[in-house]
Every structure is written in C-alpha cells, then in structure tokens.
Motif scaffolding. Structure first.
Motif, mmCIF file in Angstrom:
data_model
loop_
_atom_site.group_PDB
_atom_site.id
_atom_site.type_symbol
_atom_site.label_atom_id
_atom_site.label_comp_id
_atom_site.label_asym_id
_atom_site.label_seq_id
_atom_site.Cartn_x
_atom_site.Cartn_y
_atom_site.Cartn_z
ATOM 1 N N GLY A 95 0.813 -1.215 0.000
ATOM 2 C CA GLY A 95 0.000 0.000 0.000
ATOM 3 C C GLY A 95 0.841 1.258 0.000
ATOM 4 O O GLY A 95 0.554 2.218 -0.730
ATOM 5 N N VAL A 96 1.888 1.269 0.815
ATOM 6 C CA VAL A 96 2.778 2.432 0.868
ATOM 7 C C VAL A 96 3.477 2.626 -0.473
ATOM 8 O O VAL A 96 3.655 3.760 -0.943
ATOM 9 N N ALA A 97 3.873 1.523 -1.115
ATOM 10 C CA ALA A 97 4.541 1.606 -2.425
ATOM 11 C C ALA A 97 3.620 2.246 -3.462
ATOM 12 O O ALA A 97 4.057 3.078 -4.275
ATOM 13 N N ILE A 98 2.351 1.892 -3.434
ATOM 14 C CA ILE A 98 1.387 2.486 -4.373
ATOM 15 C C ILE A 98 1.234 3.981 -4.102
ATOM 16 O O ILE A 98 1.189 4.792 -5.037
ATOM 17 N N ASN A 99 1.174 4.360 -2.842
ATOM 18 C CA ASN A 99 1.071 5.785 -2.497
ATOM 19 C C ASN A 99 2.261 6.576 -3.023
ATOM 20 O O ASN A 99 2.112 7.659 -3.597
ATOM 21 N N ILE A 100 3.455 6.033 -2.823
ATOM 22 C CA ILE A 100 4.677 6.718 -3.282
ATOM 23 C C ILE A 100 4.717 6.779 -4.800
ATOM 24 O O ILE A 100 5.057 7.811 -5.392
ATOM 25 N N LEU A 101 4.360 5.669 -5.445
ATOM 26 C CA LEU A 101 4.358 5.617 -6.911
ATOM 27 C C LEU A 101 3.434 6.668 -7.505
ATOM 28 O O LEU A 101 3.829 7.428 -8.406
#
Length: 323
Positions: A95-101
């Motif tokens: 989830g955090v990776a998607i937010n950063i992306l």
C-alpha cells in the motif's frame, strides 16, 4: 448573518467535504472486511483525481473523466491484490509503495503533459460535475427555516455527493444481507473455514478489491472534477488516511463509518469558518493551526476510541491454502 444560516451553511460544507471521505472509507471497508489492509486509499484517490482531471479536460466530459478514474484506481487495486493475495506480500508495504508511486508519477506526468508545475489546466463547467437543483428548491428558497434547509443543505450538490450518501445503505445491504457480504465477513474473520467450505479465499478478496478500486476512483474524481476544477499536486492532502481513520473509528460498519466521515468533514468545515475570526481572549487563530485542526482531532479521537474498535481477525494476514 444569524446563527441558523451559519449553521446551515456549515452543515452544507460538511456534506460536500465528507463525500470523498465516505466513498474512500467504504472502499476500505470492503478491502479490510475481506482481510486485506489497504493503506493505499490515498494513492488510489490521488490517481483517480489526476486521471479524472486529465481525461475530463481532454474529452471535455466529466463522465469520461470519472470512467477513466475508476479504471485507473481499479487497476491499482488489482496491483495491490496481485502483490498481497497472489504473492502473499506484505500488505502495508504494498500500500505504501502504491502511495509513493502515484505521488511521484502524477507530478511527473503533469509536468510532461501540461507544463504547469504538475497541475492540469482549469476545467470548464462542461467538464465538471456541477450543482443539481432539486425540484421545488427555488420555490421554497425564501420559506423560513425549512426552505433554507432544503435549498442549501439538501439541494444544490453535485451527483457524486448524492451517490456517496446513497452508497451507504447499498453497502450496508451488501455486507449484511447478501450472500457475498456473508462470505466477505467470514473470509475476514476465518479464511480457513471459508476455504474448507469450498469457497475461493483469493477470489473473494479480489472481488472486494474490485469494489474498493471503483469507490476510490469515484472519490478521486470528485476531488478534482466536482469539489475543485483542476488537479493540483498532492491535492488529496491525506484524505485517504482520514478515511482509513474514519473506517477504524466507525468499527468497519457502513453507517458508523459515514457518521465518522461527517464528523471529520464537520471539523474541516468549522476550520474554514474560523479562518480570520478573532476568538475572545486568544485573538486571531493562526491559519496553520486551523488547517491542521481536523488532523489533530483525528489523532485525538483515534487515541480515545481505538481500543474499542475490534478489527477483523484475519486482517493483514496472507492466506496460504493448505495442501
């Protein structure tokens, strides 16, 4: 301006501000009821906002923007599912990776496509969801009390606001009265029992994330094509996290979640009303403090009530089918 008019206008702003929170919180409800933690509500909302603004501007159609936002948000939800359900990855990290992306990609694409510092051009009214005047609103506008209430609070919102509030009873019925909802709650509590009954845990969770993606896309589209008239970098401003907080505060139940979103929306609306107002004994409250008020009170409320909220037992735990 008398107190009643101020109260009605504040409640009207509360409804408008709460709409994207409600859509995002209901999206998180589907995901987390199935046992999948979704920190990426913020990222999917931001992606939906950016996509909706871009497509609405290019196609001069708010509905085209909404459809594109739903598709992009749905795709990100499926990416989250691919990482967490199919490959049993860490759900929080995904989830955090998607937010950063999304936070980075929306700025880069905005710079490349529109050359306006990561923003999109202003949308004309034909490319936005504009206010809908309900039947009889103009006729009763000047009627004391009830006329003002109907004209300002009930009428005059865009279609996505009405969809957001209509979605609450629909989601309640799906979760508590449909066969899918029964299985959804079961897989979030005891996926092994669901699997033993011959029901695919993975497919149930993917379907929950599909609904999650649709609702997040609508929330994002609302922010850029209804509440505002363009996309601005990081314009969700933590609303995805506030929706997640409302979900926890509402104990993963649709109606309490809606009231939690209304509470956070009310705090935001009051914060706007307080800007520039001189408080007796204090003076003019700093704008920075007023803008941070909803987030401060979110933390305070969660700190006071988080202990009473019991999450689905299997949330955050990848399920491995026993052979």
């Amino acid at each position: 301006m008398d107190f009643y008019v101020i109260a009605v206008l504040t409640l009207d702003a509360t409804v408008r501000v709460s709409a994207p929170l409600i859509l995002a919180a209901l999206a998180g409800l589907f995901s987390e009821r199935s046992g999948v933690v979704d920190i990426s509500l913020e990222g999917k909302m931001l992606a939906g906002a950016f996509t909706a603004a871009c497509v609405a501007y290019l196609a001069n159609s708010a509905w085209m923007g909404l459809a594109a936002a739903i598709i992009v948000s749905w795709s990100l939800a499926m990416l989250h599912g691919f990482a967490c359900i199919t490959h049993r990855g860490n759900q929080v990290v995904s989830g955090v990776a998607i937010n950063i992306l999304v936070a980075g990609l929306s700025i880069v694409l905005g710079l490349v496509w529109f050359h306006q510092g990561g923003q999109t051009p202003n949308l004309p009214n034909t490319a936005r969801f504009t206010e809908i005047v309900l039947p009889g609103a103009e006729a009763v506008k000047n009627v004391p009390v009830l006329g003002e209430l109907y004209y300002e609070l009930i009428s005059g919102h865009n279609i996505l606001v009405y969809i957001a509030f209509a979605a609450v009873p629909v989601v309640w019925w799906i979760v508590y009265r449909s066969r899918f909802g029964l299985r959804l709650r079961a897989v979030g509590e005891n996926p092994k029992a669901v699997d033993t009954a011959g029901i695919s845990v993975a497919w149930l969770r993917y379907r929950a994330l599909m609904l999650n993606g649709v609702l997040c896309g609508m929330a994002g589209a609302y922010i850029s094509t209804a509440q505002n008239a363009q996309f601005v970098r990081d314009m969700t401003a933590g609303q995805g996290y506030m929706a997640l907080a409302a979900l926890i505060f509402g104990k993963w139940r649709p109606v309490p979640v809606m009231f939690a979103c209304l509470l956070f929306g009310f705090l935001d609306a009051v914060a706007v009303r307080l800007q520039g107002v001189e408080v007796p004994g204090i003076g003019v409250v700093p704008v920075q403090l007023i803008e941070s008020l909803p987030y401060i009170l979110t933390v305070v409320l969660l700190a006071g009530f988080i202990g009473k909220a019991i999450a689905p037992k299997a949330i955050g735990e990848p399920y491995t089918k026993e052979r």
